[in-house]
Design a protein around this motif. Structure first.
Motif, mmCIF file in Angstrom:
data_model
loop_
_atom_site.group_PDB
_atom_site.id
_atom_site.type_symbol
_atom_site.label_atom_id
_atom_site.label_comp_id
_atom_site.label_asym_id
_atom_site.label_seq_id
_atom_site.Cartn_x
_atom_site.Cartn_y
_atom_site.Cartn_z
ATOM 1 N N GLY A 52 -5.429 -1.607 -11.419
ATOM 2 C CA GLY A 52 -6.467 -2.607 -11.240
ATOM 3 C C GLY A 52 -5.950 -4.027 -11.039
ATOM 4 N N PHE A 53 -4.651 -4.266 -11.251
ATOM 5 C CA PHE A 53 -4.088 -5.596 -11.046
ATOM 6 C C PHE A 53 -4.025 -5.872 -9.550
ATOM 7 N N ARG A 54 -4.346 -7.095 -9.161
ATOM 8 C CA ARG A 54 -4.390 -7.441 -7.733
ATOM 9 C C ARG A 54 -3.264 -8.387 -7.333
ATOM 10 N N ILE A 55 -2.790 -8.192 -6.110
ATOM 11 C CA ILE A 55 -1.817 -9.083 -5.491
ATOM 12 C C ILE A 55 -2.493 -9.710 -4.284
ATOM 13 N N GLU A 56 -2.547 -11.045 -4.265
ATOM 14 C CA GLU A 56 -3.090 -11.776 -3.128
ATOM 15 C C GLU A 56 -1.909 -12.176 -2.254
ATOM 16 N N LEU A 57 -1.930 -11.764 -1.026
ATOM 17 C CA LEU A 57 -0.876 -12.082 -0.064
ATOM 18 C C LEU A 57 -1.443 -13.097 0.913
ATOM 19 N N ILE A 58 -0.730 -14.202 1.096
ATOM 20 C CA ILE A 58 -1.239 -15.248 1.978
ATOM 21 C C ILE A 58 -0.150 -15.671 2.952
ATOM 22 N N GLN A 59 -0.551 -15.823 4.191
ATOM 23 C CA GLN A 59 0.358 -16.251 5.253
ATOM 24 C C GLN A 59 -0.164 -17.567 5.793
ATOM 25 N N PHE A 60 0.652 -18.623 5.688
ATOM 26 C CA PHE A 60 0.275 -19.927 6.221
ATOM 27 C C PHE A 60 0.929 -20.111 7.576
ATOM 28 N N ASP A 61 0.248 -20.829 8.460
ATOM 29 C CA ASP A 61 0.786 -21.163 9.771
ATOM 30 C C ASP A 61 1.029 -22.664 9.793
ATOM 31 N N PHE A 62 2.301 -23.048 9.646
ATOM 32 C CA PHE A 62 2.706 -24.445 9.687
ATOM 33 C C PHE A 62 3.604 -24.644 10.889
ATOM 34 N N SER A 63 3.673 -25.867 11.357
ATOM 35 C CA SER A 63 4.631 -26.163 12.421
ATOM 36 C C SER A 63 6.012 -26.431 11.825
ATOM 37 N N ASP A 64 6.081 -26.685 10.516
ATOM 38 C CA ASP A 64 7.335 -26.996 9.829
ATOM 39 C C ASP A 64 8.096 -25.702 9.534
ATOM 40 N N GLU A 65 9.306 -25.563 10.086
ATOM 41 C CA GLU A 65 10.088 -24.350 9.878
ATOM 42 C C GLU A 65 10.504 -24.165 8.425
ATOM 43 N N ILE A 78 0.840 -1.197 0.000
ATOM 44 C CA ILE A 78 0.000 0.000 0.000
ATOM 45 C C ILE A 78 0.875 1.248 0.000
ATOM 46 N N LEU A 79 1.907 1.260 0.836
ATOM 47 C CA LEU A 79 2.806 2.409 0.921
ATOM 48 C C LEU A 79 3.701 2.531 -0.304
ATOM 49 N N VAL A 80 4.348 1.435 -0.701
ATOM 50 C CA VAL A 80 5.373 1.483 -1.735
ATOM 51 C C VAL A 80 4.800 1.500 -3.146
ATOM 52 N N LEU A 81 3.769 0.714 -3.408
ATOM 53 C CA LEU A 81 3.215 0.623 -4.762
ATOM 54 C C LEU A 81 1.944 1.452 -4.953
ATOM 55 N N GLY A 82 1.475 2.090 -3.890
ATOM 56 C CA GLY A 82 0.253 2.876 -4.005
ATOM 57 C C GLY A 82 -0.984 2.004 -4.151
ATOM 58 N N ALA A 83 -0.899 0.766 -3.664
ATOM 59 C CA ALA A 83 -2.031 -0.155 -3.744
ATOM 60 C C ALA A 83 -3.111 0.262 -2.757
ATOM 61 N N SER A 84 -4.301 -0.254 -2.978
ATOM 62 C CA SER A 84 -5.384 -0.066 -2.013
ATOM 63 C C SER A 84 -5.786 -1.439 -1.486
ATOM 64 N N LEU A 85 -6.222 -1.471 -0.251
ATOM 65 C CA LEU A 85 -6.633 -2.726 0.370
ATOM 66 C C LEU A 85 -8.026 -3.089 -0.124
ATOM 67 N N VAL A 86 -8.166 -4.291 -0.674
ATOM 68 C CA VAL A 86 -9.477 -4.786 -1.105
ATOM 69 C C VAL A 86 -10.133 -5.487 0.077
ATOM 70 N N TYR A 87 -9.423 -6.422 0.721
ATOM 71 C CA TYR A 87 -9.916 -7.049 1.939
ATOM 72 C C TYR A 87 -8.820 -7.821 2.648
ATOM 73 N N ARG A 88 -9.071 -8.097 3.927
ATOM 74 C CA ARG A 88 -8.233 -8.966 4.758
ATOM 75 C C ARG A 88 -9.160 -9.982 5.398
ATOM 76 N N ILE A 89 -8.747 -11.253 5.423
ATOM 77 C CA ILE A 89 -9.504 -12.276 6.137
ATOM 78 C C ILE A 89 -8.546 -13.134 6.941
ATOM 79 N N GLY A 90 -9.063 -13.694 8.010
ATOM 80 C CA GLY A 90 -8.284 -14.629 8.812
ATOM 81 C C GLY A 90 -7.815 -14.012 10.110
ATOM 82 N N PRO A 91 -7.229 -14.851 10.926
ATOM 83 C CA PRO A 91 -6.780 -16.203 10.610
ATOM 84 C C PRO A 91 -7.952 -17.185 10.474
ATOM 85 N N ILE A 92 -7.776 -18.129 9.556
ATOM 86 C CA ILE A 92 -8.766 -19.171 9.321
ATOM 87 C C ILE A 92 -8.117 -20.509 9.647
ATOM 88 N N ASP A 93 -8.818 -21.277 10.490
ATOM 89 C CA ASP A 93 -8.352 -22.612 10.842
ATOM 90 C C ASP A 93 -9.236 -23.605 10.099
#
Length: 188
Positions: free
Chosen positions: A105-118, A55-70
């Motif tokens: 108008g191009f979108r970037i989906e950012l996803i963070q997974f929570d694994f026990s595997d380092e 948002i700061l560097v590329l001038g993107a706008s936030l479409v949505y945030r969801i989670g954490p989802i189990d």
């Protein structure tokens, strides 16, 4: 949908007293029904910080945030697999997602997974199969480079390509704080 048809075709392009011959297979109809690129997905270690960065560097706008989802909180599929196993091939993966939209108008989906595997936290090396970059055309590559450097990006030496057909450009690869590569492009 009609099946794709292909034919071999050669095209001669003349520019600046030079003659270029391009040959190849031309698809008469896209078999996939391709319309446009919709988005790119990048896995990050901190989805909130990454979204704020874009948002700061590329001038993107936030479409949505969801989670954490189990996935344990979601209904399993008919084979008893949890949602992330059935849909992403990642059994038991908890996750958070942010979608940001660039000014064009191009979108970037950012996803963070929570694994026990380092090992899941280790970034993919840029030369590995599956790695790539996002090309971004900028007005001034030096100004863009300085801005990205100020915001924690690693910059590589720029290179110039004279395409001689109808344009030339300068390119510069940079790596964001999460290990993703951008290629800045200034067309001249």
């Amino acid at each position: 949908m009609k099946p794709a048809t292909a034919r071999f075709q050669s095209v001669v392009v003349r520019r600046n007293n030079r003659r270029w011959l391009f040959s190849g297979i031309v698809m008469a109809h896209a078999a996939l029904g391709f319309k446009r690129c919709d988005h790119i997905t990048w896995t990050v270690a901190d989805v909130d910080a990454a979204a704020d960065f874009y948002i700061l560097v590329l001038g993107a706008s936030l479409v949505y945030r969801i989670g954490p989802i189990d996935p344990a909180d979601l209904t399993p599929d008919e084979h008893g697999r949890d949602w992330t196993h059935a849909h992403l091939g990642l059994p038991g993966a908890r996750f958070k997602v942010s979608i940001v939209e660039l000014p064009d108008g191009f979108r970037i989906e950012l996803i963070q997974f929570d694994f026990s595997d380092e090992a899941a936290d280790a970034p993919i090396e840029r030369e590995r199969i599956g790695a790539g970059h996002l090309g971004i055309e900028v007005q001034d590559i030096e100004a863009a480079s300085a801005f990205l450097r100020e915001h924690g990006c690693t910059l590589h030496t720029p290179f110039y390509v004279d395409m001689d057909i109808d344009e030339s450009a300068i390119f510069r690869h940079c790596v964001d704080p999460w290990g993703h590569t951008f290629e800045l492009v200034e067309r001249r």
